[in-house]
Write an enzyme that holds these catalytic residues in place. Structure first.
Site, PDB file in Angstrom:
ATOM      1  N   TYR A 126       1.376  -9.141  -0.741  1.00 44.99           N
ATOM      2  CA  TYR A 126       0.745  -8.229   0.222  1.00 44.99           C
ATOM      3  C   TYR A 126      -0.337  -8.953   1.011  1.00 44.99           C
ATOM      4  O   TYR A 126      -0.331  -8.950   2.250  1.00 44.99           O
ATOM      5  CB  TYR A 126       0.145  -7.017  -0.509  1.00 44.99           C
ATOM      6  CG  TYR A 126      -0.839  -6.217   0.338  1.00 44.99           C
ATOM      7  CD1 TYR A 126      -0.421  -5.513   1.466  1.00 44.99           C
ATOM      8  CD2 TYR A 126      -2.208  -6.178   0.015  1.00 44.99           C
ATOM      9  CE1 TYR A 126      -1.331  -4.796   2.249  1.00 44.99           C
ATOM     10  CE2 TYR A 126      -3.112  -5.466   0.781  1.00 44.99           C
ATOM     11  CZ  TYR A 126      -2.670  -4.778   1.900  1.00 44.99           C
ATOM     12  OH  TYR A 126      -3.570  -4.076   2.675  1.00 44.99           O
ATOM     13  N   LYS A 163      -0.668  -9.906   5.038  1.00 50.03           N
ATOM     14  CA  LYS A 163      -1.759  -9.449   5.908  1.00 50.03           C
ATOM     15  C   LYS A 163      -2.505 -10.650   6.500  1.00 50.03           C
ATOM     16  O   LYS A 163      -2.902 -10.642   7.665  1.00 50.03           O
ATOM     17  CB  LYS A 163      -2.734  -8.557   5.135  1.00 50.03           C
ATOM     18  CG  LYS A 163      -2.189  -7.195   4.728  1.00 50.03           C
ATOM     19  CD  LYS A 163      -1.815  -6.280   5.885  1.00 50.03           C
ATOM     20  CE  LYS A 163      -3.000  -5.778   6.676  1.00 50.03           C
ATOM     21  NZ  LYS A 163      -2.619  -4.736   7.667  1.00 50.03           N
ATOM     22  N   ASP A 176      -9.727  -6.956   3.019  1.00 48.14           N
ATOM     23  CA  ASP A 176     -10.531  -8.050   2.455  1.00 48.14           C
ATOM     24  C   ASP A 176      -9.699  -8.916   1.505  1.00 48.14           C
ATOM     25  O   ASP A 176     -10.132 -10.000   1.112  1.00 48.14           O
ATOM     26  CB  ASP A 176     -11.761  -7.492   1.713  1.00 48.14           C
ATOM     27  CG  ASP A 176     -11.413  -6.566   0.550  1.00 48.14           C
ATOM     28  OD1 ASP A 176     -10.230  -6.214   0.376  1.00 48.14           O
ATOM     29  OD2 ASP A 176     -12.335  -6.198  -0.203  1.00 48.14           O
TER      30      ASP A 176
HETATM   31  P1  NAD Z   1      -0.309   3.582   3.860  1.00 46.79           P
HETATM   32  O1  NAD Z   1       0.702   2.845   3.066  1.00 46.79           O
HETATM   33  O2  NAD Z   1      -0.905   4.838   3.331  1.00 46.79           O
HETATM   34  O3  NAD Z   1       0.307   3.955   5.291  1.00 46.79           O
HETATM   35  C1  NAD Z   1       1.066   3.056   6.046  1.00 46.79           C
HETATM   36  C2  NAD Z   1       1.691   3.815   7.205  1.00 46.79           C
HETATM   37  O4  NAD Z   1       2.440   2.870   7.989  1.00 46.79           O
HETATM   38  C3  NAD Z   1       2.668   4.912   6.770  1.00 46.79           C
HETATM   39  O5  NAD Z   1       2.452   6.078   7.539  1.00 46.79           O
HETATM   40  C4  NAD Z   1       4.033   4.312   7.081  1.00 46.79           C
HETATM   41  O6  NAD Z   1       5.024   5.289   7.384  1.00 46.79           O
HETATM   42  C5  NAD Z   1       3.719   3.418   8.276  1.00 46.79           C
HETATM   43  N1  NAD Z   1       4.675   2.318   8.432  1.00 46.79           N
HETATM   44  C6  NAD Z   1       5.092   1.463   7.464  1.00 46.79           C
HETATM   45  N2  NAD Z   1       5.989   0.594   7.974  1.00 46.79           N
HETATM   46  C7  NAD Z   1       6.124   0.896   9.296  1.00 46.79           C
HETATM   47  C8  NAD Z   1       6.878   0.343  10.368  1.00 46.79           C
HETATM   48  N3  NAD Z   1       7.723  -0.681  10.167  1.00 46.79           N
HETATM   49  N4  NAD Z   1       6.762   0.889  11.597  1.00 46.79           N
HETATM   50  C9  NAD Z   1       5.918   1.951  11.810  1.00 46.79           C
HETATM   51  N5  NAD Z   1       5.209   2.518  10.831  1.00 46.79           N
HETATM   52  C10 NAD Z   1       5.291   1.992   9.590  1.00 46.79           C
HETATM   53  O7  NAD Z   1      -1.435   2.505   4.209  1.00 46.79           O
HETATM   54  P2  NAD Z   1      -3.015   2.696   4.316  1.00 46.79           P
HETATM   55  O8  NAD Z   1      -3.608   2.576   2.971  1.00 46.79           O
HETATM   56  O9  NAD Z   1      -3.306   3.871   5.155  1.00 46.79           O
HETATM   57  O10 NAD Z   1      -3.402   1.361   5.110  1.00 46.79           O
HETATM   58  C11 NAD Z   1      -3.366   1.323   6.538  1.00 46.79           C
HETATM   59  C12 NAD Z   1      -3.754  -0.074   7.011  1.00 46.79           C
HETATM   60  O11 NAD Z   1      -5.061  -0.394   6.546  1.00 46.79           O
HETATM   61  C13 NAD Z   1      -2.828  -1.174   6.488  1.00 46.79           C
HETATM   62  O12 NAD Z   1      -2.650  -2.110   7.509  1.00 46.79           O
HETATM   63  C14 NAD Z   1      -3.596  -1.775   5.324  1.00 46.79           C
HETATM   64  O13 NAD Z   1      -3.251  -3.135   5.140  1.00 46.79           O
HETATM   65  C15 NAD Z   1      -5.022  -1.621   5.818  1.00 46.79           C
HETATM   66  N6  NAD Z   1      -6.035  -1.507   4.756  1.00 46.79           N
HETATM   67  C16 NAD Z   1      -5.885  -0.601   3.725  1.00 46.79           C
HETATM   68  C17 NAD Z   1      -6.891  -0.471   2.768  1.00 46.79           C
HETATM   69  C18 NAD Z   1      -6.779   0.542   1.653  1.00 46.79           C
HETATM   70  O14 NAD Z   1      -7.666   0.599   0.781  1.00 46.79           O
HETATM   71  N7  NAD Z   1      -5.781   1.416   1.634  1.00 46.79           N
HETATM   72  C19 NAD Z   1      -8.037  -1.267   2.844  1.00 46.79           C
HETATM   73  C20 NAD Z   1      -8.148  -2.190   3.906  1.00 46.79           C
HETATM   74  C21 NAD Z   1      -7.159  -2.290   4.864  1.00 46.79           C
END
Ligand code: NAD
Ligand code: TYD
Length: 349
Positions: free
Chosen positions: A157, A161, A133
Site C-alpha cells: 500500500y 502511494k 504518512d
Molecule cells: P476508502 O478506501 O474509504 O475510499 C476509497 C474510495 O475510492 C472509495 O469510495 C472507492 O470506491 C474509490 N475508488 C477506489 N478505486 C477507484 C478507482 N479505480 N476509480 C475511482 N474510484 C475508486 O479510503 P479513505 O480511507 O477514504 O482514503 C482516501 C484517500 O486518503 C486515499 O488516497 C488514502 O490513501 C488517503 N489517506 C487515508 C488515510 C486514512 O487514515 N484512511 C490517511 C491518510 C491518507
C-alpha cells in the site's frame, strides 16, 4: 447557475472523500463538486445521503484507470480542479493482493494526471493529491515525520502511494502541472469501513466477537479526526503553495492495545456492560507482515504557514465516533454482509 470552480473529487464515496465532499458542498455553494467514484467495496453513496440533493453536487460513476471515463467527466463538467482521494487504502488487502494497488493507486493516478495535463491549457488550476504518512516508512521510539523525511515505504500500500506521490511531483517539475500534496496520519470518525482498526473493534465489541490485536499491540499510530483532515484539505487546496507538500497529523499517538482498551471502556458504559467485560474479548493474533512500528507527524509547516491545527480532542472524537456507529448499525450491517464476510474469514480465521 454558473460556478466559479468545477472540482472533481475522486473517491468521494469513501471514508475521507465523503467528509471532504460534505464540507465543500455545504461551505462553497459557488463551486460545483463532481464526485467521481468507481464504487468499489469501500465506496458507498449512502455516506452522502444528506447532501445528494444539493444543486452544486453531482455523482459520476467512473474508474480512474479508464481514460475514457476521465475524458468524459472532464469535458462534461469542464473540470477546473482535482482533489484526488480515490485509492485502494487498506494495508492488509495490499499484502494479500498488491496488483490492485498498483493499478488504482499508481496507474490510476498517472491517468488522472495525464488527463488534467491534456485538458488544462490555461493557468489557474489545482491538482491536489491526498496521500499518507505511510510513505515515510516506520519510526523508532523517537522523532517525527516531516515534509523533508526521505521516502521509505514498506508495505505494498505505502509503496503504491509513494509511487503516486513521485508521479505527482514529476508532473509538476516536468510539465508544470499545478500540483499540491498532503501526507496525513491515520484518520478516524464516522463512515469508516470496518476493515480498519477502530470501526472493526467497535463492530466486534457490539457483536461480542473477539478483538484481534496484531502482535503485541505495541505499534503506534497518530490518530486524527477525519473532519479535521477535511478542513486541512480545504486549507491546503485554497492556500497551499503549488509544488509543495504538507504533513497533516493529530499529535496524538496511541499504542494499538491502549486504544482498544480505551474503546472497550467507552463501550462497557454505552452498552450497559459491567466494567471489564469488553476487554475479555481482546485476542492477540499473528502479527501483520512487515508491520510498521510507529507513525507520528510533525504538522508544524501546516500550522505555521497556513494556520491549521486539529480542533477535536481524541477522547471527544472517539466518543462521537462510537455514538455514530451505535446509531448506524444498519449502515454497518449492510456493508459487512457479502464480500466482507469472506474477507473477514480469510484474514482472521
Ligand atoms: P476508502 O478506501 O474509504 O475510499 C476509497 C474510495 O475510492 C472509495 O469510495 C472507492 O470506491 C474509490 N475508488 C477506489 N478505486 C477507484 C478507482 N479505480 N476509480 C475511482 N474510484 C475508486 O479510503 P479513505 O480511507 O477514504 O482514503 C482516501 C484517500 O486518503 C486515499 O488516497 C488514502 O490513501 C488517503 N489517506 C487515508 C488515510 C486514512 O487514515 N484512511 C490517511 C491518510 C491518507
Ligand atoms: P489500520 O486501521 O489497518 O491502519 P494502518 O495499517 O494503515 O495504520 O491499522 C491500525 C493499526 O492497528 C495497525 O498497527 C494494525 C493494527 N490492527 C490490529 O491490531 N488489528 C486489526 O484487526 C487491524 C485491522 C489493525
Amino acid at each position: 447557475m454558473s460556478y466559479t470552480k468545477n472540482i472533481l473529487i475522486t473517491g468521494g464515496a469513501g471514508f475521507i472523500g465523503s467528509h471532504v465532499i460534505r464540507l465543500f458542498v455545504n461551505k462553497y455553494p459557488n463551486y460545483r463538486i463532481i464526485n467521481f467514484d468507481k464504487l468499489t467495496y469501500a465506496g458507498n453513496l449512502k455516506n452522502l445521503k444528506d447532501i445528494e440533493e444539493k444543486s452544486n453536487y453531482v455523482f459520476f460513476k467512473g474508474d480512474i484507470c479508464s481514460t475514457k471515463d476521465l475524458k468524459n467527466v472532464f469535458t462534461t463538467y469542464s473540470i477546473t480542479d482535482v482533489i484526488h482521494l480515490a485509492a485502494e487504502s487498506h494495508v492488509d488487502r495490499s499484502i494479500e493482493g498488491p496488483m490492485e494497488f498498483v493499478m488504482t493507486n499508481v496507474v490510476g493516478t498517472v491517468n488522472l494526471l495525464q488527463t488534467a495535463k491534456e485538458n488544462w491549457i490555461e493557468e489557474g488550476h489545482v491538482f491536489y493529491h491526498v496521500s499518507t504518512d505511510e510513505v515515510f516508512g516506520s519510526l523508532g521510539s523517537e522523532g517525527l515525520f516531516s515534509e523533508t523525511t526521505s521516502y521509505d515505504p514498506r508495505s505494498p500500500y505505502s509503496a503504491s502511494k509513494a509511487s503516486s506521490d513521485h508521479f505527482v511531483r514529476a508532473y509538476f517539475h516536468t510539465y508544470g502541472l499545478p500540483v499540491k500534496i498532503s501526507n496525513c496520519s491515520n484518520n478516524y470518525g464516522s463512515h469508516h469501513f470496518p476493515e480498519k482498526l477502530i470501526p472493526l473493534i467497535i463492530n466486534n465489541i457490539f457483536n461480542n466477537k473477539p478483538l484481534p490485536i496484531y502482535g503485541k499491540g505495541d505499534n503506534i499510530r497518530d490518530w486524527l479526526w477525519v473532519e479535521d483532515h477535511a478542513l486541512a484539505i480545504d486549507t491546503i487546496f485554497h492556500n497551499g503553495k503549488l509544488g509543495e507538500s504538507y504533513n497533516v497529523g493529530g499529535l496524538n499517538e496511541w499504542t494499538n492495545i491502549d486504544l482498544v482498551k480505551y474503546l472497550c471502556k467507552i463501550l462497557d458504559k454505552k452498552l450497559n456492560r459491567s466494567e471489564g467485560t469488553n476487554e475479555k474479548l481482546i485476542t492477540f493474533v499473528k502479527d501483520r507482515a512487515g508491520h510498521d512500528a510507529r507513525y507520528a507527524i510533525d504538522a508544524s509547516k501546516l500550522a505555521n504557514d497556513l494556520g491549521w491545527k486539529p480542533s477535536v480532542k481524541f477522547e471527544e472524537g472517539l466518543e462521537k465516533t462510537v455514538d455514530w456507529y451505535l446509531a448506524n448499525m444498519d449502515w454497518v450491517s449492510e456493508i459487512t454482509s457479502g464480500e466482507y464476510q469472506d474477507y473477514y474469514t480469510k484474514m482472521y480465521r
